[in-house]
Design an enzyme around this catalytic site. Structure first.
Site, PDB file in Angstrom:
ATOM      1  N   ASP A  15       1.590  -6.669  -5.528  1.00  0.00           N
ATOM      2  CA  ASP A  15       1.860  -5.254  -5.814  1.00  0.00           C
ATOM      3  C   ASP A  15       0.607  -4.620  -6.437  1.00  0.00           C
ATOM      4  O   ASP A  15       0.010  -5.197  -7.370  1.00  0.00           O
ATOM      5  CB  ASP A  15       3.042  -5.213  -6.807  1.00  0.00           C
ATOM      6  CG  ASP A  15       3.551  -3.813  -7.069  1.00  0.00           C
ATOM      7  OD1 ASP A  15       3.495  -2.977  -6.147  1.00  0.00           O
ATOM      8  OD2 ASP A  15       4.035  -3.568  -8.194  1.00  0.00           O
ATOM      9  N   HIS A  16       0.202  -3.465  -5.953  1.00  0.00           N
ATOM     10  CA  HIS A  16      -0.939  -2.719  -6.520  1.00  0.00           C
ATOM     11  C   HIS A  16      -2.185  -3.572  -6.738  1.00  0.00           C
ATOM     12  O   HIS A  16      -2.740  -3.600  -7.848  1.00  0.00           O
ATOM     13  CB  HIS A  16      -0.562  -2.055  -7.852  1.00  0.00           C
ATOM     14  CG  HIS A  16       0.430  -0.953  -7.709  1.00  0.00           C
ATOM     15  ND1 HIS A  16       0.091   0.294  -7.217  1.00  0.00           N
ATOM     16  CD2 HIS A  16       1.752  -0.905  -7.969  1.00  0.00           C
ATOM     17  CE1 HIS A  16       1.171   1.058  -7.194  1.00  0.00           C
ATOM     18  NE2 HIS A  16       2.202   0.357  -7.626  1.00  0.00           N
ATOM     19  N   GLU A  69      -2.096   2.544  -0.011  1.00  0.00           N
ATOM     20  CA  GLU A  69      -1.545   3.716  -0.727  1.00  0.00           C
ATOM     21  C   GLU A  69      -2.439   4.928  -0.503  1.00  0.00           C
ATOM     22  O   GLU A  69      -3.652   4.851  -0.613  1.00  0.00           O
ATOM     23  CB  GLU A  69      -1.427   3.423  -2.231  1.00  0.00           C
ATOM     24  CG  GLU A  69      -0.904   4.641  -3.012  1.00  0.00           C
ATOM     25  CD  GLU A  69      -0.560   4.327  -4.474  1.00  0.00           C
ATOM     26  OE1 GLU A  69      -0.132   3.184  -4.760  1.00  0.00           O
ATOM     27  OE2 GLU A  69      -0.724   5.231  -5.318  1.00  0.00           O
ATOM     28  N   THR A  83      11.170  -1.519  -7.407  1.00  0.00           N
ATOM     29  CA  THR A  83      11.874  -1.378  -8.685  1.00  0.00           C
ATOM     30  C   THR A  83      11.289  -2.366  -9.686  1.00  0.00           C
ATOM     31  O   THR A  83      11.288  -3.577  -9.427  1.00  0.00           O
ATOM     32  CB  THR A  83      13.380  -1.688  -8.513  1.00  0.00           C
ATOM     33  OG1 THR A  83      13.930  -0.806  -7.533  1.00  0.00           O
ATOM     34  CG2 THR A  83      14.137  -1.518  -9.827  1.00  0.00           C
ATOM     35  N   ASP A 106      -4.402  -1.120  -3.263  1.00  0.00           N
ATOM     36  CA  ASP A 106      -4.202   0.214  -3.831  1.00  0.00           C
ATOM     37  C   ASP A 106      -5.556   0.852  -4.141  1.00  0.00           C
ATOM     38  O   ASP A 106      -6.142   0.622  -5.198  1.00  0.00           O
ATOM     39  CB  ASP A 106      -3.346   0.096  -5.102  1.00  0.00           C
ATOM     40  CG  ASP A 106      -3.156   1.436  -5.808  1.00  0.00           C
ATOM     41  OD1 ASP A 106      -3.715   2.455  -5.328  1.00  0.00           O
ATOM     42  OD2 ASP A 106      -2.461   1.468  -6.838  1.00  0.00           O
TER      43      ASP A 106
HETATM   44  P1  13P Z   1       9.316   1.792 -11.322  1.00  0.00           P
HETATM   45  O1  13P Z   1       8.432   1.940 -12.532  1.00  0.00           O
HETATM   46  O2  13P Z   1       9.997   3.079 -11.007  1.00  0.00           O
HETATM   47  O3  13P Z   1      10.257   0.670 -11.419  1.00  0.00           O
HETATM   48  O4  13P Z   1       8.333   1.501 -10.070  1.00  0.00           O
HETATM   49  C1  13P Z   1       7.876   0.197  -9.842  1.00  0.00           C
HETATM   50  C2  13P Z   1       6.804   0.148  -8.823  1.00  0.00           C
HETATM   51  O5  13P Z   1       6.523   1.080  -8.096  1.00  0.00           O
HETATM   52  C3  13P Z   1       6.079  -1.124  -8.699  1.00  0.00           C
HETATM   53  O6  13P Z   1       5.034  -1.033  -7.780  1.00  0.00           O
HETATM   54  O1  G3H Z   2       3.800  -0.390 -10.463  1.00  0.00           O
HETATM   55  C1  G3H Z   2       3.700  -1.009 -11.502  1.00  0.00           C
HETATM   56  C2  G3H Z   2       4.659  -2.057 -11.837  1.00  0.00           C
HETATM   57  O2  G3H Z   2       5.680  -1.551 -12.653  1.00  0.00           O
HETATM   58  C3  G3H Z   2       3.948  -3.211 -12.455  1.00  0.00           C
HETATM   59  O3  G3H Z   2       3.591  -2.941 -13.781  1.00  0.00           O
HETATM   60  O4  G3H Z   2       1.196  -3.602 -13.895  1.00  0.00           O
HETATM   61  O5  G3H Z   2       2.617  -3.554 -15.954  1.00  0.00           O
HETATM   62  O6  G3H Z   2       2.954  -5.318 -14.232  1.00  0.00           O
HETATM   63  P1  G3H Z   2       2.518  -3.909 -14.498  1.00  0.00           P
HETATM   64 ZN    ZN Z   3       4.127   0.905  -7.751  1.00  0.00          ZN
END
Ligand code: 13P
Ligand code: G3H
Ligand code: ZN
Length: 315
Positions: free
Chosen positions: A82-83, A134, A262, A104
């Site tokens: 993620d990201h 993204e 989420t 990202d």
């Molecule tokens: P929320 O902060 O709304 O749960 O979004 C999470 C998210 O986009 C993780 O990439």
């Molecule tokens: O999009 C972000 C997620 O909520 C992950 O958050 O970078 O603090 O793990 P984090």
């Molecule tokens: Zn996100």
């Protein structure tokens, strides 16, 4: 089972007008709660870790844990980064066994985002890994200056088409009014820009679209967390918390979104459960007794989210 063809899962969801839930994993209990929730609903699921999760728990450790859980699971599980903002982390994730990575580049210039995303797509193709990119910037809590400032960062539909064509990315995270964290609307109620989403979807029809920052921040959970926080003397950060209403998430899914992220709802549920145990069961000092109720709470949230996403029975 580990989903080796995550793009096919998303394309199927796109055609079926439902979304696959992507949930953030930071530790074993989160992972178990997510997988149990998905299995109970017979829903495919995306297990995702951020760079922050990797810093906290270690990439090899997280992948080992997620792969083991995924292999044993009775539903398809995608192992997703993620990201990924750091190209070295993205490259390491591709080598480490993630079946899908997000690059990202949303904070970069358009041309740099195109260049870096295309590079990631080349690395990923060679390894059979899918790539989410993204375009537009999904706000964070600290970025919610005004509605106008936020709208200026929304994804431009024509640019989305150019971006997908030039980078070859498999799926695209778009900015249409959601925000990360527990405070999604600093100045007004949230109204997602569904007309903009429709224009993007009409232009990049076959590209699965991804909704980040989509947590619902349920009042009852915020209330529970605040109740136990205030007993412990700190509840400022949840003041004014507001999420994305389920109706708006469903509207987005009806218009091309087929992966919904989420994290915040999981964080609030986990924290509420841990705080409740600490406050209500003062004799507990076994970490398993502290964390098992939190794991159950995660399973409940995942179940509720899957109901909103329409992915029940699709695994
Ligand atoms: P929320 O902060 O709304 O749960 O979004 C999470 C998210 O986009 C993780 O990439
Ligand atoms: O999009 C972000 C997620 O909520 C992950 O958050 O970078 O603090 O793990 P984090
Ligand atoms: Zn996100």
């Amino acid at each position: 089972m580990i989903a080796k063809q995550p793009l096919q899962l998303l394309q199927k969801a796109l055609r079926g007008k439902y979304a696959i839930g992507a949930f953030n994993v930071n530790n074993l209990e989160l992972l178990q709660g997510i997988v149990r929730g998905a299995e109970a609903q017979r829903a495919p699921v995306i297990l995702q870790t951020s760079e922050g999760a990797i810093e906290y728990a270690g990439m090899a450790e997280l992948v080992a844990m997620m792969s083991t859980a995924a292999q044993r699971a009775t539903v398809p599980c995608v192992i997703h980064l993620d990201h990924g903002k750091d190209l070295d982390v993205v490259r390491a994730a591709i080598k480490q066994g993630y079946t899908s990575v997000m690059y990202d580049g949303s904070s970069l210039s358009y041309d740099e985002n195109v260049r870096n995303t295309a590079k990631v797509v080349r690395w990923a193709r060679a390894a059979g890994v899918m790539v989410e990119a993204e375009l537009g910037a999904i706000a964070g809590t600290e970025d919610l200056v005004s509605v106008e400032a936020r709208e200026a960062t929304y994804t431009i539909p024509e640019q989305a088409l150019d971006f997908v064509e030039r980078t070859g990315c498999d799926s695209l995270a778009i900015a249409i009014g959601t925000a990360h964290g527990a405070h999604k609307a600093a100045v007004t109620n949230i109204v997602l820009d569904i007309p903009r989403l429709k224009r993007i979807h009409a232009l990049v029809q076959k590209t699965p679209l991804v909704l980040h920052g989509a947590s619902s921040v349920p009042d009852e959970l915020v209330g529970e967390t605040r109740m136990y926080c205030s007993m412990l003397g700190d509840c400022q950060r949840l003041d004014g918390a507001q999420g994305i209403p389920d109706t708006q998430v469903r509207q987005a899914i009806a218009n091309g979104v087929c992966k919904v992220n989420t994290d915040t709802d999981l964080r609030i549920a986990f924290t509420a459960a841990v705080r409740e145990t600490i406050v209500e069961q003062k004799d507990v000092f076994d970490p398993r007794k502290l964390l098992a109720p939190a794991r159950d709470a995660i399973q409940r949230i995942v179940t509720q989210r899957i109901a909103v996403f329409g992915s029940k029975g699709k695994g």
